[in-house]
Design a protein around this motif. Structure first.
Motif, PDB file in Angstrom:
ATOM      1  N   ARG A 207       0.762  -1.095   0.006  1.00  0.00           N
ATOM      2  CA  ARG A 207      -0.087  -0.097  -0.011  1.00  0.00           C
ATOM      3  C   ARG A 207       0.826   1.271  -0.122  1.00  0.00           C
ATOM      4  NH1 ARG A 207      -1.606   3.410   4.253  1.00  0.00           N
ATOM      5  NH2 ARG A 207      -3.741   4.554   3.737  1.00  0.00           N
ATOM      6  N   GLY A 208       1.842   1.206   1.034  1.00  0.00           N
ATOM      7  CA  GLY A 208       2.789   2.576   0.887  1.00  0.00           C
ATOM      8  C   GLY A 208       3.623   2.600  -0.344  1.00  0.00           C
ATOM      9  N   GLY A 209       3.909   1.507  -0.814  1.00  0.00           N
ATOM     10  CA  GLY A 209       4.750   1.489  -2.213  1.00  0.00           C
ATOM     11  C   GLY A 209       3.981   2.242  -3.327  1.00  0.00           C
ATOM     12  N   THR A 210       2.628   1.645  -3.300  1.00  0.00           N
ATOM     13  CA  THR A 210       1.551   2.135  -4.459  1.00  0.00           C
ATOM     14  C   THR A 210       1.379   3.719  -4.096  1.00  0.00           C
ATOM     15  OG1 THR A 210       0.760  -0.177  -4.396  1.00  0.00           O
ATOM     16  CG2 THR A 210      -0.670   1.748  -5.288  1.00  0.00           C
ATOM     17  N   LEU A 211       1.226   3.874  -3.078  1.00  0.00           N
ATOM     18  CA  LEU A 211       0.651   5.433  -2.812  1.00  0.00           C
ATOM     19  C   LEU A 211       2.162   6.396  -3.251  1.00  0.00           C
ATOM     20  CD1 LEU A 211      -1.209   5.279   0.817  1.00  0.00           C
ATOM     21  CD2 LEU A 211      -1.980   5.946  -1.560  1.00  0.00           C
ATOM     22  N   ALA A 212       3.182   5.768  -2.888  1.00  0.00           N
ATOM     23  CA  ALA A 212       4.435   6.621  -3.329  1.00  0.00           C
ATOM     24  C   ALA A 212       4.753   6.907  -4.603  1.00  0.00           C
ATOM     25  CB  ALA A 212       5.468   5.928  -2.551  1.00  0.00           C
ATOM     26  N   LEU A 213       4.227   5.668  -5.399  1.00  0.00           N
ATOM     27  CA  LEU A 213       4.311   5.711  -6.907  1.00  0.00           C
ATOM     28  C   LEU A 213       3.281   6.369  -7.453  1.00  0.00           C
ATOM     29  CD1 LEU A 213       5.805   4.510  -9.210  1.00  0.00           C
ATOM     30  CD2 LEU A 213       4.109   2.507  -9.238  1.00  0.00           C
ATOM     31  N   LEU A 214       2.290   6.392  -6.992  1.00  0.00           N
ATOM     32  CA  LEU A 214       1.197   7.467  -7.428  1.00  0.00           C
ATOM     33  C   LEU A 214       1.409   8.843  -7.200  1.00  0.00           C
ATOM     34  CD1 LEU A 214      -2.222   5.462  -6.495  1.00  0.00           C
ATOM     35  CD2 LEU A 214      -1.098   5.757  -8.970  1.00  0.00           C
ATOM     36  N   LEU A 215       2.074   9.093  -6.195  1.00  0.00           N
ATOM     37  CA  LEU A 215       2.395  10.797  -5.875  1.00  0.00           C
ATOM     38  C   LEU A 215       3.571  10.997  -6.704  1.00  0.00           C
ATOM     39  CD1 LEU A 215       2.128  13.084  -4.004  1.00  0.00           C
ATOM     40  CD2 LEU A 215       3.437  12.082  -2.344  1.00  0.00           C
ATOM     41  N   ALA A 216       4.612  10.088  -6.783  1.00  0.00           N
ATOM     42  CA  ALA A 216       5.767  10.417  -7.838  1.00  0.00           C
ATOM     43  C   ALA A 216       5.282  10.639  -8.968  1.00  0.00           C
ATOM     44  CB  ALA A 216       6.576   9.487  -7.867  1.00  0.00           C
ATOM     45  N   ALA A 258       6.878   8.780   5.769  1.00  0.00           N
ATOM     46  CA  ALA A 258       6.563   7.431   6.341  1.00  0.00           C
ATOM     47  C   ALA A 258       6.163   6.304   5.472  1.00  0.00           C
ATOM     48  CB  ALA A 258       5.783   7.462   7.545  1.00  0.00           C
ATOM     49  N   LEU A 259       5.934   6.582   4.270  1.00  0.00           N
ATOM     50  CA  LEU A 259       5.576   5.896   3.325  1.00  0.00           C
ATOM     51  C   LEU A 259       6.537   4.740   3.009  1.00  0.00           C
ATOM     52  CD1 LEU A 259       3.892   7.913   0.542  1.00  0.00           C
ATOM     53  CD2 LEU A 259       2.810   6.513   1.975  1.00  0.00           C
ATOM     54  N   PRO A 260       6.029   3.379   3.414  1.00  0.00           N
ATOM     55  CA  PRO A 260       7.315   2.261   3.422  1.00  0.00           C
ATOM     56  C   PRO A 260       7.415   1.792   2.003  1.00  0.00           C
ATOM     57  CG  PRO A 260       4.991   1.529   4.055  1.00  0.00           C
ATOM     58  CD  PRO A 260       4.962   2.861   4.174  1.00  0.00           C
ATOM     59  N   GLY A 261       8.447   1.475   1.559  1.00  0.00           N
ATOM     60  CA  GLY A 261       8.694   1.054   0.057  1.00  0.00           C
ATOM     61  C   GLY A 261       9.071   2.156  -0.891  1.00  0.00           C
ATOM     62  N   SER A 262       8.949   3.409  -0.350  1.00  0.00           N
ATOM     63  CA  SER A 262       9.410   4.688  -1.249  1.00  0.00           C
ATOM     64  C   SER A 262      10.816   4.452  -1.759  1.00  0.00           C
ATOM     65  CB  SER A 262       9.008   5.902  -0.611  1.00  0.00           C
ATOM     66  OG  SER A 262       9.327   6.899  -1.660  1.00  0.00           O
TER      67      SER A 262
END
Length: 376
Positions: A207-216, A258-262
């Motif tokens: 979930r954290g990686g997906t959110l980080a990717l979408l934000l990027a 704090a987003l994990p996986g970013s």
């Protein structure tokens, strides 16, 4: 269909490389970056492999803009201001040393290459920040693919020699002319970074990686849109500077940091870039330019380190702080742990990692500034 297969190959090779590095010791020792570059070069120069240069170029141009925000989301800018004076001063001196070194060496060899000023900018980026900064500067300046591959390879080889120096005799030599660190608390095995942190559930990392990717992706889109709106075209330099600035702005929000996986995703994007650029390299041209690029890289690193150590002595900064900030700028946060262990000084772990991330944030700006200053 062939283009889709090529994209999947470029994106998939880093995953296979990281998996193999867990079980094959020689591959882990060489490092994923070298393996990915080598894989790309082999694929491009093996007869019968139908790789389309345009597809590889598109993938390489997309990978770095995505990697930059993913790597910078973890930046804690307010924490920079709380660093000890000596650590912050040593970091600034390391950056200045890298900029001066790249400019001096670049000017000295200007007659040997038409890309000398671009290479000086790229080396400033990597010796103040990291691989992402070097490649971002290279893309922004339109550096030839062969030069990008060679500089990345040279950085790895020359860096390996310096890292060996850092973890062996560097502290003893530095103490000959630099003060000793005061009140060190030593080192023990429990200080290994992340060792006492429980693993996050797989769903949380996903979930954290997906959110980080979408934000990027959103930041890249906004930056590209701003370039189109302001200039009527996509200006790579402006887009990369906007991406860096917006990513740093986003990092002020604790939820983003704090987003994990970013960071892992950003690192993976860089490996995709390595494979893609490798497929654009002509092996015969690599052989022609290899010695010059390696000598250029080695000269810049050696002079930067000598200047940094000399300035450290002038400002009476302790040996451990100079060594840890040198590690932070030349290698980045990932190598702080091993060097701090070699120094037997866990006090500098946090400041070392923080200055390493600071380098990521500033490297692209500093690299472009040096290149523009030297531009004929």
């Amino acid at each position: 269909m062939m283009a889709l297969i090529q994209v999947l190959t470029l994106v998939g090779i880093p995953g296979l490389t990281l998996l193999a590095a867990r079980y094959v010791k020689p591959m882990a020792w060489v490092g994923p970056v070298v393996v990915c570059y080598a894989a790309g070069i082999v694929l491009a120069n093996v007869p019968g492999v139908p790789f389309v240069p345009g597809v590889s170029l598109s993938v390489s141009e997309a990978a770095v803009p995505l990697a930059i925000p993913l790597l910078l989301f973890t930046t804690d800018v307010p924490r920079w201001m709380r660093l000890a004076r000596s650590t912050l001063l040593s970091f600034v001196l390391a950056c200045v040393s890298a900029m001066v070194s790249a400019a001096v060496v670049g000017a000295a060899v200007a007659e040997h290459s038409d890309e000398w000023w671009k290479m000086a900018g790229m080396l400033t980026g990597v010796f103040t920040g990291g691989t992402a900064n070097m490649n971002a500067v290279g893309l922004a300046l339109g550096v030839r693919e062969e030069t990008i591959v060679l500089l990345n390879t040279a950085d790895i080889v020359v860096g390996a020699v310096y890292l060996l120096f850092l973890v062996t005799v560097a502290q003893r030599l530095a103490l000959l002319f630099l003060p000793r660190f005061q009140n060190t608390t030593g080192w023990d095995e429990r200080d290994t970074a992340g060792e006492d942190t429980p693993l996050r559930p797989a769903w949380a990392r996903l979930r954290g990686g997906t959110l980080a990717l979408l934000l990027a992706v959103a930041i890249v889109g906004l930056s590209a849109g701003a370039s189109m709106g302001l200039l009527g075209r996509l200006d790579v330099t402006l887009v990369l500077l906007l991406i860096t600035t917006l990513a740093l702005a986003a990092s002020f929000k604790p939820a983003v940091r704090a987003l994990p996986g970013s960071y892992a995703l950003g690192d993976y994007a860089l490996l995709v870039f390595c494979v893609a650029v490798g497929t654009l390299a002509d092996a015969s041209r690599l052989q022609e330019a290899g010695v010059f690029v390696f000598a250029f890289c080695a000269a810049v690193m050696v002079l930067a380190v000598v200047l940094h150590f000399g300035l450290g002595a002038l400002f009476r900064i302790d040996a451990d702080t100079v060594l840890i900030t040198s590690t932070a700028t030349i290698f980045g946060p990932a190598f702080i742990g091993p060097v701090a262990r070699a120094l037997r000084n866990r006090e500098l772990m946090v400041s070392g990692v923080t200055t390493g991330i600071m380098g990521f944030a500033l490297g692209t700006y500093l690299g472009l500034a040096v290149a523009w200053f030297l531009r004929p």
